[in-house]
Design a protein around this motif. Structure first.
Motif, PDB file in Angstrom:
ATOM      1  N   VAL A   6       0.918  -1.013   0.086  1.00 33.13           N
ATOM      2  CA  VAL A   6      -0.033   0.003   0.024  1.00 33.13           C
ATOM      3  C   VAL A   6       0.730   1.278   0.056  1.00 33.13           C
ATOM      4  N   TYR A  23       0.772   5.454   0.403  1.00 30.19           N
ATOM      5  CA  TYR A  23      -0.323   6.280   0.875  1.00 30.19           C
ATOM      6  C   TYR A  23       0.353   7.618   1.514  1.00 30.19           C
ATOM      7  N   SER A  65     -14.462   9.026  -0.903  1.00 31.07           N
ATOM      8  CA  SER A  65     -13.230   8.229  -0.443  1.00 31.07           C
ATOM      9  C   SER A  65     -12.306   8.009  -1.865  1.00 31.07           C
ATOM     10  N   ALA A  84     -10.307  -1.654  -1.720  1.00 35.17           N
ATOM     11  CA  ALA A  84      -9.487  -0.776  -0.491  1.00 35.17           C
ATOM     12  C   ALA A  84     -10.381   0.392  -0.611  1.00 35.17           C
ATOM     13  N   SER A  85     -10.553   1.094   0.575  1.00 35.08           N
ATOM     14  CA  SER A  85     -11.057   2.477   0.654  1.00 35.08           C
ATOM     15  C   SER A  85     -10.523   3.398   1.842  1.00 35.08           C
ATOM     16  N   THR A  86     -10.507   4.673   1.785  1.00 30.59           N
ATOM     17  CA  THR A  86     -10.193   5.414   2.718  1.00 30.59           C
ATOM     18  C   THR A  86     -11.313   5.869   3.693  1.00 30.59           C
ATOM     19  N   ASP A 102     -10.330  -3.619   8.840  1.00 29.78           N
ATOM     20  CA  ASP A 102      -9.616  -2.275   8.578  1.00 29.78           C
ATOM     21  C   ASP A 102      -8.171  -2.350   9.015  1.00 29.78           C
ATOM     22  N   HIS A 107      -6.284   5.329   8.116  1.00 30.14           N
ATOM     23  CA  HIS A 107      -7.142   4.132   8.058  1.00 30.14           C
ATOM     24  C   HIS A 107      -7.104   3.780   6.567  1.00 30.14           C
ATOM     25  N   LEU A 108      -7.121   2.431   6.593  1.00 27.71           N
ATOM     26  CA  LEU A 108      -7.637   1.711   5.221  1.00 27.71           C
ATOM     27  C   LEU A 108      -8.519   0.605   5.738  1.00 27.71           C
TER      28      LEU A 108
END
Length: 179
Positions: free
Chosen positions: A17, A19, A103, A92-94, A62, A24-25
């Motif tokens: 990932v 970022y 998001s 995957a989302s924020t 999460d 948080h993911l």
């Protein structure tokens, strides 16, 4: 994020990932059934996100990302728990609601299989992913992705089939394109 395209059944695997500016993911594993596979081939379709987000996840969790607060890009590998053999999408989302408008969203297709292959041009060896041993007398079905100009989508078309020999070998015979 990125992930190995094929992973071994029953063993955890990793996703990388990249970022910045979130802590948080939120993740989901979707078991891709046959009727949805064609939709995945056309992921630029406007309806893609609505369709995939409406599917029931096999697993949701999460992941807390390491705090940085420096506005720089960072990368971390995260663990994905073992899955049985199959065809999946990792979402995957924020945002914990996976809101398309609020998001960042990402989706990656991942296969879980004990089968692997190595090839050089048209020569293929079909192997057990863990041991490297040849898969003898394995049935191999070739599928070809072709663009259908009438529907403006890619379609999968069944191609030739083969059987591996005592060394897991087969030679692909490609038909010449008439164009």
């Amino acid at each position: 994020f990125s992930i190995e395209k094929v992973n071994t059944p029953g063993q955890p695997f990793r996703a990388l990932v990249q970022y910045k500016n979130f802590s948080h993911l939120y993740l989901r594993i979707i078991d891709v059934h046959n009727q949805f596979k064609n939709e995945l081939e056309n992921y630029y379709d406007d309806k893609f996100w609505n369709k995939i987000l409406a599917m029931s996840p096999l697993r949701s969790w999460d992941q807390i990302m390491p705090a940085t607060n420096d506005m720089q890009s960072h990368a971390v590998e995260i663990k994905i728990d073992p899955l049985p053999a199959g065809d999946y999408v990792l979402l995957a989302s924020t945002d914990n609601n996976f809101d398309v408008k609020k998001s960042l969203l990402g989706a990656r297709r991942v296969y879980v299989s004990n089968i692997s292959y190595v090839n050089n041009a048209q020569n293929y060896f079909v192997l057990n992913r863990e041991t490297g041993q040849p898969l003898i007398n394995a049935d191999v079905q070739v599928w070809e992705q072709k663009y259908d100009y009438k529907s403006s989508k890619y379609t999968n078309q069944k191609g030739s089939s083969y059987k591996t020999d005592s060394k897991g070998f087969f030679q692909l015979n490609r038909a010449r394109d008439p164009n």
